[in-house]
Write an enzyme that holds these catalytic residues in place. Structure first.
Site, PDB file in Angstrom:
ATOM      1  N   TYR A  36       0.828  -1.196   0.000  1.00 56.91           N
ATOM      2  CA  TYR A  36       0.000   0.000   0.000  1.00 56.91           C
ATOM      3  C   TYR A  36       0.865   1.249   0.000  1.00 56.91           C
ATOM      4  CZ  TYR A  36       0.914   0.980   4.986  1.00 56.91           C
ATOM      5  OH  TYR A  36       1.514   1.289   6.185  1.00 56.91           O
ATOM      6  N   ARG A  55       8.039   4.221  -4.741  1.00 52.64           N
ATOM      7  CA  ARG A  55       8.125   3.273  -3.611  1.00 52.64           C
ATOM      8  C   ARG A  55       7.108   2.139  -3.785  1.00 52.64           C
ATOM      9  NH1 ARG A  55       7.605   5.706   2.323  1.00 52.64           N
ATOM     10  NH2 ARG A  55       5.425   5.728   1.732  1.00 52.64           N
ATOM     11  N   ARG A 104      -7.515 -21.552  -1.374  1.00 55.41           N
ATOM     12  CA  ARG A 104      -6.395 -20.971  -0.623  1.00 55.41           C
ATOM     13  C   ARG A 104      -5.134 -21.758  -0.903  1.00 55.41           C
ATOM     14  NH1 ARG A 104      -4.034 -21.952   4.373  1.00 55.41           N
ATOM     15  NH2 ARG A 104      -3.205 -20.103   5.425  1.00 55.41           N
ATOM     16  N   HIS A 106      -0.766 -21.221  -0.677  1.00 59.42           N
ATOM     17  CA  HIS A 106       0.334 -20.324  -0.319  1.00 59.42           C
ATOM     18  C   HIS A 106       1.132 -19.861  -1.540  1.00 59.42           C
ATOM     19  CE1 HIS A 106      -0.455 -21.849   3.710  1.00 59.42           C
ATOM     20  NE2 HIS A 106       0.347 -20.918   4.198  1.00 59.42           N
ATOM     21  N   LYS A 152       6.564  -1.752   1.886  1.00 60.88           N
ATOM     22  CA  LYS A 152       5.361  -1.192   2.518  1.00 60.88           C
ATOM     23  C   LYS A 152       4.212  -2.189   2.370  1.00 60.88           C
ATOM     24  CE  LYS A 152       3.216   3.326   3.245  1.00 60.88           C
ATOM     25  NZ  LYS A 152       3.378   3.337   4.690  1.00 60.88           N
ATOM     26  N   GLU A 184      12.538   2.960  13.640  1.00 61.84           N
ATOM     27  CA  GLU A 184      11.582   3.998  13.227  1.00 61.84           C
ATOM     28  C   GLU A 184      10.398   3.942  14.171  1.00 61.84           C
ATOM     29  OE1 GLU A 184      10.029   3.115   9.284  1.00 61.84           O
ATOM     30  OE2 GLU A 184       9.918   0.989   9.753  1.00 61.84           O
ATOM     31  N   LEU A 208      11.272   1.676   6.677  1.00 57.76           N
ATOM     32  CA  LEU A 208      10.673   2.114   5.425  1.00 57.76           C
ATOM     33  C   LEU A 208      11.407   3.375   4.951  1.00 57.76           C
ATOM     34  CD1 LEU A 208       8.090   1.374   3.714  1.00 57.76           C
ATOM     35  CD2 LEU A 208       7.079   3.397   4.778  1.00 57.76           C
TER      36      LEU A 208
HETATM   37  N1  PDD Z   1       2.888   5.121   7.310  1.00 60.29           N
HETATM   38  N2  PDD Z   1       7.577   3.876   8.710  1.00 60.29           N
HETATM   39  C1  PDD Z   1       6.423   3.198   8.781  1.00 60.29           C
HETATM   40  C2  PDD Z   1       6.419   1.848   9.414  1.00 60.29           C
HETATM   41  C3  PDD Z   1       5.247   3.752   8.247  1.00 60.29           C
HETATM   42  O1  PDD Z   1       4.098   3.058   8.298  1.00 60.29           O
HETATM   43  C4  PDD Z   1       5.299   5.056   7.673  1.00 60.29           C
HETATM   44  C5  PDD Z   1       4.106   5.731   7.098  1.00 60.29           C
HETATM   45  C6  PDD Z   1       6.526   5.727   7.649  1.00 60.29           C
HETATM   46  C7  PDD Z   1       6.676   7.108   7.056  1.00 60.29           C
HETATM   47  O2  PDD Z   1       6.699   7.057   5.659  1.00 60.29           O
HETATM   48  P1  PDD Z   1       6.134   8.295   4.812  1.00 60.29           P
HETATM   49  O3  PDD Z   1       6.832   9.504   5.312  1.00 60.29           O
HETATM   50  O4  PDD Z   1       6.490   7.984   3.407  1.00 60.29           O
HETATM   51  O5  PDD Z   1       4.665   8.330   5.096  1.00 60.29           O
HETATM   52  C8  PDD Z   1       7.645   5.098   8.164  1.00 60.29           C
HETATM   53  C9  PDD Z   1       1.669   5.536   6.654  1.00 60.29           C
HETATM   54  C10 PDD Z   1       1.425   6.997   6.717  1.00 60.29           C
HETATM   55  C11 PDD Z   1       0.521   4.694   7.181  1.00 60.29           C
HETATM   56  O6  PDD Z   1       0.719   3.506   7.364  1.00 60.29           O
HETATM   57  O7  PDD Z   1      -0.552   5.234   7.397  1.00 60.29           O
END
Ligand code: PDD
Length: 294
Positions: A36, A55, A104, A106, A152, A184, A208
């Site tokens: 996402y 990304r 289903r 895997h 992501k 993070e 990320l």
């Molecule tokens: N999340 N790290 C993680 C684990 C995140 O889920 C996010 C952002 C970031 C920051 O990335 P960016 O600056 O590109 O949004 C870092 C989004 C906003 C979410 O899951 O809603």
């Protein structure tokens, strides 16, 4: 949280979000087999759209997943949903899964199975004035996520549990630590300021590559010296300032960690300046084409 806007995009069609349906056999539902993006819209313009779509493409490639749309297609979906919402401050959510098979399994599905694509828009959750005045509380928690946090993925169970754990401790974010080093936040990247220098952990499989973090680093250039380097949990606790950054929150000050004040316990001068610079930058680029770098 404010309700999303009524129109969404699902597998090539624009339709009411309330009527959108995905099969329970979708691999996103069965395996969290999907990725996402969350793109902020400020002053009516998607911010860093190119970087978000790059990304997304990277996440898809790392998972060997097909995309339902080429890049220009995502741009068009974004523009149409933003226009339909008719508001200047928004969050666009995009998701792709490996699609739906009857049953289903895997293993990756047969070549003919189409990926599922979905996008919708919500109002931007602007930070409350009290957050800008007083900052956020955070908790330092052990990073329990998988070994590919650079992707992501919608498999966010550990992030969900960590964020809830932080909330249960009275905090608005979990700042995660692995082997004594800050990775993070549960849904944000992390910066520390110490003795007039900014530091943030480098890209790796543990974090990320944040789009907001890159924007902050660019805005810091020529002003605040910045080191992209490992940050220890001790440094986090002893920092003059701590910031978190994400598409959904912008850049916000963390003023207490595990119940102890960070610096003076109020948003610091570095954050004040960065926040003002970011707002000015968003004003300046408001009229530019969405895919133009800025
Ligand atoms: N999340 N790290 C993680 C684990 C995140 O889920 C996010 C952002 C970031 C920051 O990335 P960016 O600056 O590109 O949004 C870092 C989004 C906003 C979410 O899951 O809603």
């Amino acid at each position: 949280m404010a309700d999303p806007f009524p129109t969404c995009w699902l597998n090539g069609a624009y339709l009411p979000l309330a009527d959108a349906r995905v099969s329970p056999l979708d691999r996103g539902f069965l395996f969290a087999d999907g990725v996402y993006e969350v793109v902020p819209v400020h002053r009516g313009r998607p911010f860093r759209l190119r970087q978000h779509l790059e990304r997304l493409e990277r996440s898809l490639a790392e998972l060997r997943m097909r995309t339902p749309l080429a890049r220009e297609g995502w741009v068009e979906v974004t523009n149409r949903l933003v226009a339909a919402a008719g508001e200047p401050e928004l969050l666009v959510y995009m998701q792709v899964t490996r699609g739906t098979e009857f049953g289903r399994n895997h293993l990756f599905p047969a070549d003919g199975v189409a990926p599922t694509g979905f996008a919708y828009v919500s109002p931007y959750p602007a930070p409350a004035p009290a957050v800008l005045q007083r900052g956020l509380a955070a908790s330092m928690l052990e990073d329990t996520r998988w070994a590919r946090c650079d992707i992501k993925s919608v498999a966010l169970l550990a992030n969900v549990l960590l964020r809830q754990d932080a909330q249960d401790r009275g905090s608005s974010e979990a700042i995660l630590v692995r082997d004594g080093r800050v990775t993070e936040g549960s849904s944000s990247t992390v910066f520390v300021v110490r003795a007039g220098r900014l530091a943030t952990p480098p890209d790796s499989h543990s974090i990320l590559p944040g789009t907001t973090r890159d924007a902050v680093l660019e805005l810091a250039r020529d002003w605040l010296p910045c080191d992209v380097r490992d940050v220890s949990s001790d440094e986090l606790a002893r920092a003059d300032e701590v910031w978190i950054a994400s598409a959904g929150r912008g850049v916000l000050p963390v003023t207490s960690l595990d119940g102890r004040a960070i610096g003076a316990g109020v948003p610091g001068p570095g954050w004040q300046d960065m926040y003002a610079r970011l707002q000015r930058h968003l004003d300046e680029i408001a009229g530019r084409p969405a895919m133009e770098d800025a």
